[in-house]
Design a protein around this motif. Structure first.
Motif, PDB file in Angstrom:
ATOM      1  N   MET A 113      61.218   5.092 115.606  1.00  0.00           N
ATOM      2  CA  MET A 113      60.779   5.543 116.926  1.00  0.00           C
ATOM      3  C   MET A 113      61.158   4.544 118.017  1.00  0.00           C
ATOM      4  O   MET A 113      61.571   4.939 119.119  1.00  0.00           O
ATOM      5  N   GLN A 114      61.041   3.254 117.724  1.00  0.00           N
ATOM      6  CA  GLN A 114      61.409   2.252 118.724  1.00  0.00           C
ATOM      7  C   GLN A 114      62.897   2.331 119.062  1.00  0.00           C
ATOM      8  O   GLN A 114      63.286   2.226 120.233  1.00  0.00           O
ATOM      9  N   ALA A 115      63.726   2.535 118.040  1.00  0.00           N
ATOM     10  CA  ALA A 115      65.165   2.669 118.285  1.00  0.00           C
ATOM     11  C   ALA A 115      65.456   3.906 119.132  1.00  0.00           C
ATOM     12  O   ALA A 115      66.307   3.880 120.033  1.00  0.00           O
ATOM     13  N   LEU A 173      64.300  14.626 121.711  1.00  0.00           N
ATOM     14  CA  LEU A 173      64.326  15.579 120.599  1.00  0.00           C
ATOM     15  C   LEU A 173      64.303  14.880 119.245  1.00  0.00           C
ATOM     16  O   LEU A 173      63.504  15.263 118.369  1.00  0.00           O
ATOM     17  N   PRO A 174      65.136  13.857 119.007  1.00  0.00           N
ATOM     18  CA  PRO A 174      65.034  13.146 117.724  1.00  0.00           C
ATOM     19  C   PRO A 174      63.654  12.525 117.491  1.00  0.00           C
ATOM     20  O   PRO A 174      63.156  12.535 116.367  1.00  0.00           O
ATOM     21  N   GLN A 175      63.032  11.982 118.550  1.00  0.00           N
ATOM     22  CA  GLN A 175      61.674  11.448 118.399  1.00  0.00           C
ATOM     23  C   GLN A 175      60.716  12.538 117.929  1.00  0.00           C
ATOM     24  O   GLN A 175      59.908  12.330 117.006  1.00  0.00           O
ATOM     25  N   GLY A 176      60.785  13.680 118.567  1.00  0.00           N
ATOM     26  CA  GLY A 176      59.896  14.777 118.212  1.00  0.00           C
ATOM     27  C   GLY A 176      60.102  15.265 116.801  1.00  0.00           C
ATOM     28  O   GLY A 176      59.136  15.543 116.070  1.00  0.00           O
ATOM     29  N   GLN A 182      58.697  12.710 114.297  1.00  0.00           N
ATOM     30  CA  GLN A 182      57.241  12.825 114.230  1.00  0.00           C
ATOM     31  C   GLN A 182      56.816  14.100 113.490  1.00  0.00           C
ATOM     32  O   GLN A 182      55.830  14.090 112.748  1.00  0.00           O
ATOM     33  N   THR A 183      57.540  15.184 113.701  1.00  0.00           N
ATOM     34  CA  THR A 183      57.218  16.431 113.000  1.00  0.00           C
ATOM     35  C   THR A 183      57.348  16.250 111.498  1.00  0.00           C
ATOM     36  O   THR A 183      56.510  16.731 110.721  1.00  0.00           O
ATOM     37  N   TYR A 184      58.386  15.543 111.087  1.00  0.00           N
ATOM     38  CA  TYR A 184      58.560  15.257 109.657  1.00  0.00           C
ATOM     39  C   TYR A 184      57.384  14.438 109.131  1.00  0.00           C
ATOM     40  O   TYR A 184      56.840  14.723 108.055  1.00  0.00           O
ATOM     41  N   ALA A 185      56.949  13.445 109.921  1.00  0.00           N
ATOM     42  CA  ALA A 185      55.800  12.627 109.516  1.00  0.00           C
ATOM     43  C   ALA A 185      54.531  13.462 109.469  1.00  0.00           C
ATOM     44  O   ALA A 185      53.694  13.311 108.569  1.00  0.00           O
ATOM     45  N   SER A 186      54.378  14.366 110.441  1.00  0.00           N
ATOM     46  CA  SER A 186      53.200  15.228 110.483  1.00  0.00           C
ATOM     47  C   SER A 186      53.148  16.140 109.266  1.00  0.00           C
ATOM     48  O   SER A 186      52.097  16.314 108.644  1.00  0.00           O
ATOM     49  N   LEU A 209      53.421  16.221 120.007  1.00  0.00           N
ATOM     50  CA  LEU A 209      54.466  15.284 119.595  1.00  0.00           C
ATOM     51  C   LEU A 209      55.570  15.294 120.645  1.00  0.00           C
ATOM     52  O   LEU A 209      55.507  16.037 121.629  1.00  0.00           O
ATOM     53  N   ASN A 210      56.620  14.509 120.445  1.00  0.00           N
ATOM     54  CA  ASN A 210      57.656  14.399 121.477  1.00  0.00           C
ATOM     55  C   ASN A 210      58.564  15.615 121.575  1.00  0.00           C
ATOM     56  O   ASN A 210      59.471  15.637 122.404  1.00  0.00           O
ATOM     57  N   THR A 211      58.314  16.636 120.739  1.00  0.00           N
ATOM     58  CA  THR A 211      58.973  17.925 120.964  1.00  0.00           C
ATOM     59  C   THR A 211      58.451  18.568 122.242  1.00  0.00           C
ATOM     60  O   THR A 211      59.165  19.354 122.880  1.00  0.00           O
ATOM     61  N   THR A 212      57.211  18.243 122.615  1.00  0.00           N
ATOM     62  CA  THR A 212      56.648  18.812 123.851  1.00  0.00           C
ATOM     63  C   THR A 212      57.346  18.275 125.099  1.00  0.00           C
ATOM     64  O   THR A 212      57.779  19.060 125.948  1.00  0.00           O
TER      65      THR A 212
END
Length: 766
Positions: A723-725, A694-697, A700-704, A633-636
């Motif tokens: 995510m687009q924002a 970081l917010p993107q990641g 996504q983690t919440y969605a995961s 995810l975008n945390t990486t």
């Protein structure tokens, strides 16, 4: 007496270092052997109970090669390793196959769709699904995987979806291709698409099939997929908690040690003859080979600019899919091309800065110019340009389907593995170049071994130099058809140990040697500090390599070792304040040090980003339980951008400026440009990370966690409004960062092309 005590202390540290490296690399190799033995098997065939063949081993292996030629990890990911706009193909196939099989079972038993059944009926079918998909039917005698007729239908349905996506597909598939940022024209033949289907199926099979005699899958139940019962194992929980326990204990021990020894080390840090009152570079001889390294730094600035421009384009593909602000760039440079070049250039320009520093510093410390040294440096420069251009052309050709033969692609096109994408021919060429670099640096350093007091420090530089040359060769230990679990093991030797490991030891040792030569620190203190730092860093870093391999078809021992030792990698970062304080005491003491203000500023920013990028963001994702939900995810890239550029990139820029002190006239430097560059790079990177990545990641983690991993990587989430924002929120940081990049490049151009320091008579004689 004090001298003997210091000598004994250094000797004892060398013993600890030597024994530690033998133990660490011995364990790394031992468990590497376990990975070879326990990797998910590639079957001779996948067939139904009635004997109908669905896939063959040849199709799976060919599919892996076709996937590599498409860009591989640069177009989606496998087992969480790769890019972020397209799905993780293992998780996506697994989810689609599970849903397809549930619908087939529902149709046969209840005459309707699975979603229309009552909760108890759905639960009953899920139990049937889990029994079907988790049971290991691989027969080691025949090499055959047997599936039910119903699952065979589900596999064919999912395969049809992927063939539609990868080949000349339906309007729905075309819409997905846009969202996944696929190349517009570069589509697969039906035969190639079928082979990729086989490879994707096999990676999903390994992720949902229990190991023989175990209750968890080959990938330790990754990805999170409730439909098939994939959830964190007990080992994932246990080793997460143990790693945190070890981290806290190690931090306490290190802080105690620093508090105890800090004053002892630093109060006697002043050199025996006192701090230097003049810059040694004013009297140093700039040899022809040292002067030739200036062109390396010009190349560094050029590659840096191109890499960042490609990064901006690549990030924007997450919004438009096929271009940037309406420009149809994907017709020529699709996402997988720009991302390949972006990630590869990050390693190229940073490594070039560090390698050029070695070539520059070696004669400086050695005190003479070895014969033919300059010719060797020029040969390396030409080779670097040839490798960059040649590998880029090959990768572009592969992704645009210009290589008809997959073996040709492997050698000259795109290997498909992130950070080592370049074709095998270019990989070997680069390895040979690195070995030549090792020889050139050692030749230059050799005379400095006669200086008894600094011998240990030089030995550390030699150790790091030789390691840089040899460790890159680990990337040559897998072949075109190697099982991807085994390939990942060797790939991370290169990415983690080479890029993140010995390069840092090299930089630390060579900067300390320069500080000694500059008269800013005592030899014994520098030697002890570097040895302790190296022992602590590599003590966690060598086996910390395994934290990249938790879910790559590896045994549980990899999770145990990777979690504990990657936690130890964070430990030395808690004392960066001590290091910053120590460094500040040595800087700014005399007017001559003003010429080094900006190199020192970049070195200082390395300490800050080491704590944030490698420490905070690294530990955010490294514990097994965290990475179970966050991998890919975008945390990486949050960790990657803050650590790779913030630490290694800033260090590369600092080393570049340090060497430019002798190659150009610092009195004519445009310090305003450097100030703009420094602050824009640091502020822009912080904006990019904290406002967008970081917010993107975390989203996504919440969605995961609340849905499943495949959902977190789906087009529904990636192209959703949140995510687009957040992708658009990256634009301000990118712009600020780009100003810093262009300011640095313009500074280098001015310094070298307009104000190159004229050689003195002694320099010419050398």
């Amino acid at each position: 007496m004090a001298h003997y005590s210091s000598h004994f202390s250094v000797r004892r540290l060398w013993i600890i270092f030597g024994v530690g490296m033998l133990v660490m690399f011995g364990a790394l190799l031992f468990y590497g052997r376990q990975i070879y033995q326990t990797a998910p098997p590639i079957p001779t065939s996948v067939q139904t109970a009635s004997g109908e063949v669905i896939f063959t081993r040849e199709q799976i292996e060919r599919g892996q090669n076709v996937w590599q030629s498409m860009g591989g990890m640069e177009q989606g990911s496998i087992w969480g390793h790769g890019s972020y706009v397209a799905p993780d193909w293992s998780a996506d196939w697994l989810h689609r196959e599970a849903l397809s099989l549930l619908n087939i079972l529902a149709s046969e038993t209840a005459g309707g769709a699975y979603a229309q059944l009552s909760a108890p009926d759905q639960a009953r079918l899920q139990a049937v699904l889990r029994e079907e998909m988790r049971t290991n039917t691989y027969d080691p005698r025949t090499g055959v995987i047997t599936v039910s007729a119903e699952r065979g239908r589900a596999i064919r349905e999912v395969g049809a979806h992927y063939s539609d996506l990868l080949a000349d597909g339906s309007p729905q598939a075309q819409a997905l291709r846009v969202q996944y940022a696929f190349p517009v024209e570069a589509k697969l033949s039906p035969d190639e698409a079928s082979a990729v289907d086989a490879f994707y199926f096999w990676t999903a099979w390994a992720a949902t099939t229990n190991r023989p005699g175990k209750t968890f899958t080959y990938t330790s139940n990754w990805p999170y997929e409730p439909l098939v019962g994939n959830s964190p194992t007990g080992a994932i929980f246990m080793w997460t908690f143990i790693s945190i326990f070890v981290l806290l204990g190690a931090i306490g021990g290190l802080v105690w040690y620093y508090a105890k020894e800090f004053d002892v080390w630093r109060k006697d840090a002043e050199p025996e003859k006192g701090f230097a009152t003049a810059d040694f570079m004013d009297q140093a001889t700039i040899t022809p080979s040292m002067r030739a390294t200036g062109w390396f730094f010009i190349v560094v600035a050029a590659l840096f600019v191109v890499q960042v421009l490609l990064g901006i384009v690549t990030a924007h593909y997450a919004v438009e899919g096929q271009g940037i602000y309406g420009l149809p760039l994907s017709n020529l440079f699709p996402y997988s091309v720009t991302r390949t070049w972006h990630t590869q250039l990050a390693v190229f320009w940073i490594a070039t800065a560090w390698l050029a520093t070695g070539l520059y510093v070696a004669p400086l410390l050695g005190g003479r110019e070895p014969r033919f040294q300059s010719a060797g440096v020029w040969f390396l420069l030409v080779s670097l340009v040839v490798i960059v251009v040649g590998s880029f052309v090959g990768e572009w050709s592969a992704i645009n389907r210009l290589f008809a033969n997959l073996t040709t692609n492997f050698w000259f096109g795109h290997q498909g593995y992130e950070y080592v994408d370049l074709g095998r021919f270019w990989q070997i060429y680069l390895f040979v170049g690195l070995l030549l670099w090792v020889v050139l640096v050692l030749r230059g350093l050799w005379p400095s071994l006669k200086q008894v007091q600094s011998k240990s420090l030089v030995y550390l530089v030699i150790f790091a130099t030789v390691s840089i040359g040899l460790l890159f060769g680990a990337g040559l230990l897998y072949g075109q058809h190697t099982n991807i679990s085994i390939m990942e093991y060797w790939r991370w030797w290169v990415v983690h140990l080479w890029v993140e490991g010995v390069f840092e030891v090299f930089a630390t040792a060579i900067v300390s040697a320069l500080f000694v030569r500059m008269g800013l620190v005592r030899v014994s203190v520098a030697t002890t500090s570097v040895l302790v730092a190296t022992i602590i860093f590599l003590g966690g870093g060598v086996l910390g390599t395994f934290h990249h391999l938790y879910f790559s078809g590896t045994p549980i021992a990899v999770i145990a070792l990777g979690s504990v030792f990657s936690a130890l990698e964070v430990v030395p970062l808690v004392v960066v304040g001590f290091e910053a304080y120590s460094r500040a005491r040595h800087e700014g003491l005399f007017d001559w040090q003003k010429a080094y203000r900006w190199p020192f500023m970049f070195f200082g920013s390395v300490l800050v980003w080491n704590l944030i990028g490698a420490g905070m963001f690294g530990f955010l994702i490294n514990p097994p339980l965290a990475l179970y939900y966050m991998q890919g995810l975008n945390t990486t890239p949050t960790h990657g951008h803050a650590a790779l550029f913030g630490v290694y990139g800033m260090l590369g820029l600092g080393l570049t400026l340090f060497c430019m002190r002798g190659l150009t006239d610092p009195a004519k430097w445009n310090n305003r440009l450097l100030a703009v560059s420094f602050w824009c790079l640091n502020i822009g990177l912080a904006m990019m990370v904290f406002l967008s990545l970081l917010p993107q990641g975390l989203w996504q983690t919440y969605a995961s966690f609340t849905h499943d991993y495949a959902y977190a990587r789906s087009a529904e989430v990636i192209h959703g409004p949140v995510m687009q924002a957040l992708v658009w929120a990256r634009v301000p940081g990118d712009l600020v960062f780009a100003v810093g990049v262009f300011a640095f490049a313009w500074f280098v151009a001015q310094a070298f092309l307009m104000r190159w320091k004229s050689p003195r008579a002694t320099d010419q004689a050398a």
